[in-house]
Structure formats: C-alpha cells, structure tokens
Design an enzyme around this catalytic site. Structure first.
Site, short mmCIF file in Angstrom:
data_model
loop_
_atom_site.label_atom_id
_atom_site.label_comp_id
_atom_site.label_asym_id
_atom_site.label_seq_id
_atom_site.Cartn_x
_atom_site.Cartn_y
_atom_site.Cartn_z
N GLY A 32 34.48 50.31 58.29
CA GLY A 32 35.44 50.21 57.18
C GLY A 32 35.26 51.35 56.20
CB SER A 90 33.79 42.69 43.69
OG SER A 90 34.86 43.12 42.87
CE1 TYR A 100 37.43 41.04 45.83
CE2 TYR A 100 37.04 40.71 48.17
CZ TYR A 100 36.78 41.39 47.00
OH TYR A 100 35.88 42.41 46.96
CE LYS A 149 33.29 40.57 48.41
NZ LYS A 149 32.46 40.94 49.58
CG PHE A 154 32.72 48.73 38.19
CD1 PHE A 154 31.43 48.26 38.46
CD2 PHE A 154 33.35 48.28 37.05
CE1 PHE A 154 30.78 47.38 37.59
CE2 PHE A 154 32.72 47.40 36.16
CZ PHE A 154 31.44 46.95 36.43
C1 WQD Z 1 43.63 49.36 39.71
C2 WQD Z 1 44.58 49.46 38.52
C3 WQD Z 1 46.39 47.91 38.59
C4 WQD Z 1 48.41 49.67 42.05
C5 WQD Z 1 40.72 45.41 43.14
C6 WQD Z 1 39.85 44.22 43.43
C7 WQD Z 1 38.40 44.62 43.41
C8 WQD Z 1 38.21 45.74 44.37
C9 WQD Z 1 39.09 46.92 43.99
C10 WQD Z 1 37.61 44.95 46.55
C11 WQD Z 1 45.02 48.11 37.99
C12 WQD Z 1 46.90 49.35 38.66
C13 WQD Z 1 47.52 49.41 41.04
C14 WQD Z 1 49.72 50.15 41.71
C15 WQD Z 1 49.13 50.05 39.40
N1 WQD Z 1 38.53 45.32 45.68
N2 WQD Z 1 47.88 49.60 39.74
N3 WQD Z 1 50.02 50.32 40.39
O1 WQD Z 1 42.78 45.44 40.89
O2 WQD Z 1 41.07 46.92 39.69
O3 WQD Z 1 40.46 45.88 41.85
O4 WQD Z 1 40.45 46.45 44.04
O5 WQD Z 1 36.43 44.89 46.42
O6 WQD Z 1 37.62 43.52 43.77
O7 WQD Z 1 40.06 43.27 42.39
O8 WQD Z 1 42.11 47.71 41.81
O9 WQD Z 1 43.37 49.63 42.69
O10 WQD Z 1 44.43 47.30 42.83
O11 WQD Z 1 44.24 48.45 40.63
O12 WQD Z 1 49.47 50.21 38.19
O13 WQD Z 1 50.60 50.41 42.59
O14 WQD Z 1 45.77 50.14 38.93
O15 WQD Z 1 47.25 47.12 37.76
O16 WQD Z 1 45.15 48.19 36.59
P1 WQD Z 1 41.68 46.43 40.96
P2 WQD Z 1 43.58 48.28 42.08
#
Ligand code: WQD
Length: 337
Positions: free
Chosen positions: A12, A126, A151, A155, A179
């Site tokens: 992965g 996470s 999810y 964790k 993060f």
């Molecule tokens: C980041 C920011 C969105 C897409 C998640 C999981 C976490 C980990 C990482 C697994 C947020 C914004 C996103 C888009 C946007 N996963 N965004 N437009 O939600 O912080 O974390 O992924 O381990 O556990 O919770 O990451 O990349 O989805 O979003 O504005 O098309 O970007 O709202 O503020 P997130 P993300």
C-alpha cells in the site's frame, strides 16, 4: 532462517514506503497483502528501488487459518501492521465490513504473537482518534474523543485491543498516530495509488491539475481559521515511513518505557486547504481550478501535531519539506498518465 519483519499491507501507500525504509536499514522483510487496494507491480517497484525483493504472501488476514499457517512458515522478529480499510466516508456505509476487516485481522495477528511468544508490534493509527482536539498543537496527552467515523472508531478500538494484549501477554507495541501523509518516493516508482475514487485532498488536487477533474471542491470556507478553510498537518510519506523504523528499533533495542506506547507523527506545522492549493501551484508552476462548496460532514476545523515526544523518544523528526512533498505528488501523478 533469517528473522524477518512482517509488513501487513506492505504494498500500500505507506506500507510500500516503509518496506523500502526497512530494507535500506538492513531488515529482511516479508509482506502480506491481499491486493484489495493495490497492485502486485508495487512489489517489483520496491525491488527496483532497493535491489532486494521482499518475500510476499498474498493472504487475506481475515482468514484465520491462513494467518496461522503463515507463522508456521516464517520466523518473525516484529510486525508493522498497515493492512486495513481506510476510507472515512465508506466506513459510514459499511460499518460491519470495517469492524471485521480492521479488527478481526488485528486480533488474529495478536493471537499468533501471544501463542508463539512473538514481540515488537507497530500499529498504524491516526490523529483521527483525537477528533477536534481542544488544544493545538495536539500532544499525546490530548484526550481520545468519541470517533467521528467508523474508520476512526476502528483505530481507537484497535489501540485498546493492543494495549490490553501488551498488559496481559507481555507484548511490546507502539502505535503511530499519523497526521496527513502525502507525496511519493524520490524515485517516483512508488506513491499514492490512484485505485478507486480518492478521498483525500492531494490526490484530488493532482487529478484536477492533470485535467482528470474539472474543478477542485474546497469543502468549506467558514471554519474558525485565518482564511476560513480547514487546517491539517501534511507529512511527507518518506518521513512517515522512517518513523516506523525508529519505533521498531526502539522496541527491538528495548528502549521503550512502557509495554504500550503511542506517538503523534506529523510535521508540527498546520496548513489550510487554500495554503496547500497556493503551495502546490507555486511548487509545480500550475494553476488550480477550485471552487468553495459546503463543508464535508465529519470534518474537523484543525489538527496539527506537537512532535516533541516523537522527536525525543523516537529520536525521529521530519526532514522533507511540504514543497518537496507537493512536487513529488505532482511528478508521481504525471508519471501515472
Ligand atoms: C484534508 C482536508 C478536507 C478533499 C483523512 C482521515 C485520516 C487519514 C487522512 C487515513 C480537509 C479538505 C479534501 C477535497 C477538500 N486517513 N478537502 N477538498 O479528512 O484530514 O483525514 O485522511 O488514515 O484518518 O480522516 O484528510 O485529505 O480527506 O482532507 O477541501 O476534495 O482537505 O475538508 O479539510 P482528512 P483529507
């Protein structure tokens, strides 16, 4: 037979970068992956990068019998457990799939460790476990809050299962609370795979820059942040991979102070969505088409790590810049085209 480090989910995104880092640190690696969210080509790419082909077993960890026979076949010095389902949104529609895949597999691995007196377990956790932390940056003392998603709950429960197993069976384990991992290996042979519809910001950005998407939707501009968009701690996946080596060495060298430890693994710097868009445009000389839309359900306002404990206890810190992560993400995406 040489002792090996088992990396589950080792084909992965984070797993493959960690296998490269393990091999570069002199460890022998065996990968278990059921190929549900990756391709076997990643094994060839890892081999190309390090010149060493990891052992590989295509096993679904939900098959308890297959897990048992794996440990009959391999002598394992430590386990780094990535294999899990990780799409936050999907987890809300398929809770039982997520509880089964993310927790029964963890239990089967720990049962083998118990029965065979194996040691040294690193768990992919996470920052989601903190929910919206009351204080920023987030330290390991921040309370774990009720998960916002199935999810995230897997964790949290996973960490509790591990902690209780360490107490009862004398296993030594470290959970790394990631993060936001981004970017790709400098060789551009491994990176964030495009399988399925991405959930995360950076793949959405690179797909928009590549013209695969017409526009990037920015989920909300009414957060209580300087520019109104949500803040996260974006860490280069290569730095994140190296944190696993530091944690594994801490356990093997018996430097850990408790049988169960956990560390926040981030850069310590928060970036808003608009700041990431600007940084991506600047780093790659491209213009991104984006629009502001409503908030995404379940999103928190801000999360970035206090990295004091990881820096001190793991003797690890990030070395790669946000710019290099965003550049590598774009170069990786262009290579996929
Ligand atoms: C980041 C920011 C969105 C897409 C998640 C999981 C976490 C980990 C990482 C697994 C947020 C914004 C996103 C888009 C946007 N996963 N965004 N437009 O939600 O912080 O974390 O992924 O381990 O556990 O919770 O990451 O990349 O989805 O979003 O504005 O098309 O970007 O709202 O503020 P997130 P993300």
């Amino acid at each position: 037979m040489a002792k090996k480090i088992l990396v589950t989910g080792g084909l992965g995104f984070i797993g493959s970068h960690t296998v490269v880092a393990l091999q570069n640190s002199g460890f022998d690696v065996v990968i278990i992956d059921n190929l549900s969210n990756t391709t076997i080509d990643v094994l060839n790419q890892i081999t190309d990068i390090t010149g060493i082909k990891p052992d590989f077993e295509s096993i679904d960890l939900r098959n308890k019998g297959k897990v048992k026979s794996f440990f009959d076949q391999y002598e394992v010095e430590g386990i780094i457990h990535f294999a899990a389902s990780k799409a936050v949104g999907e987890s809300m529609h398929k809770p039982l799939d997520y509880y089964e895949n993310n927790l029964s597999t963890l239990i089967y691995l720990l049962q083998e460790m118990r029965d065979r007196k194996l040691d040294h377990f690193i768990f992919s956790s996470s920052c989601t476990v903190y929910g919206q932390a009351d204080k920023l940056p987030i330290t390991e003392r921040a309370p774990v809050k009720k998960a916002e998603s199935v999810y995230g709950n897997t964790k949290q429960i996973g960490e509790e299962i591990i902690q209780d197993s360490c107490t009862a069976y004398g296993i030594n384990a470290i959970a790394l609370r990631y993060f936001n991992p981004i970017g790709a290996h400098e060789s551009l042979k491994i990176g964030e795979l495009p399988l399925g519809i991405p959930q995360n910001l950076i793949p959405f950005i690179t797909q928009t820059a590549a013209g695969k998407r017409e526009v990037l939707s920015v989920y909300g501009e009414d957060y209580n942040t300087p520019d109104g968009t949500a803040i996260r701690d974006y860490i280069h996946v290569v730095d994140l991979a190296k944190a696993h080596i530091a944690a594994l060495k801490r356990l093997i060298e018996k430097q850990n102070k408790n049988t169960y430890e956990f560390y926040n693994v981030g850069t310590g710097t928060g970036s808003s969505v608009l700041e990431i868009i600007k940084a991506f445009e600047r780093a790659n000389g491209v213009k991104l088409n984006y629009k502001i839309v409503d908030r995404r359900a379940g999103d928190i306002t801000a999360a970035y790590a206090d990295t004091t404990m990881a820096n001190k206890e793991l003797k690890w810190k990030t070395k790669l810049s946000l710019e290099s992560a965003l550049k590598s993400a774009w170069e990786w995406k262009k290579k996929q085209e």
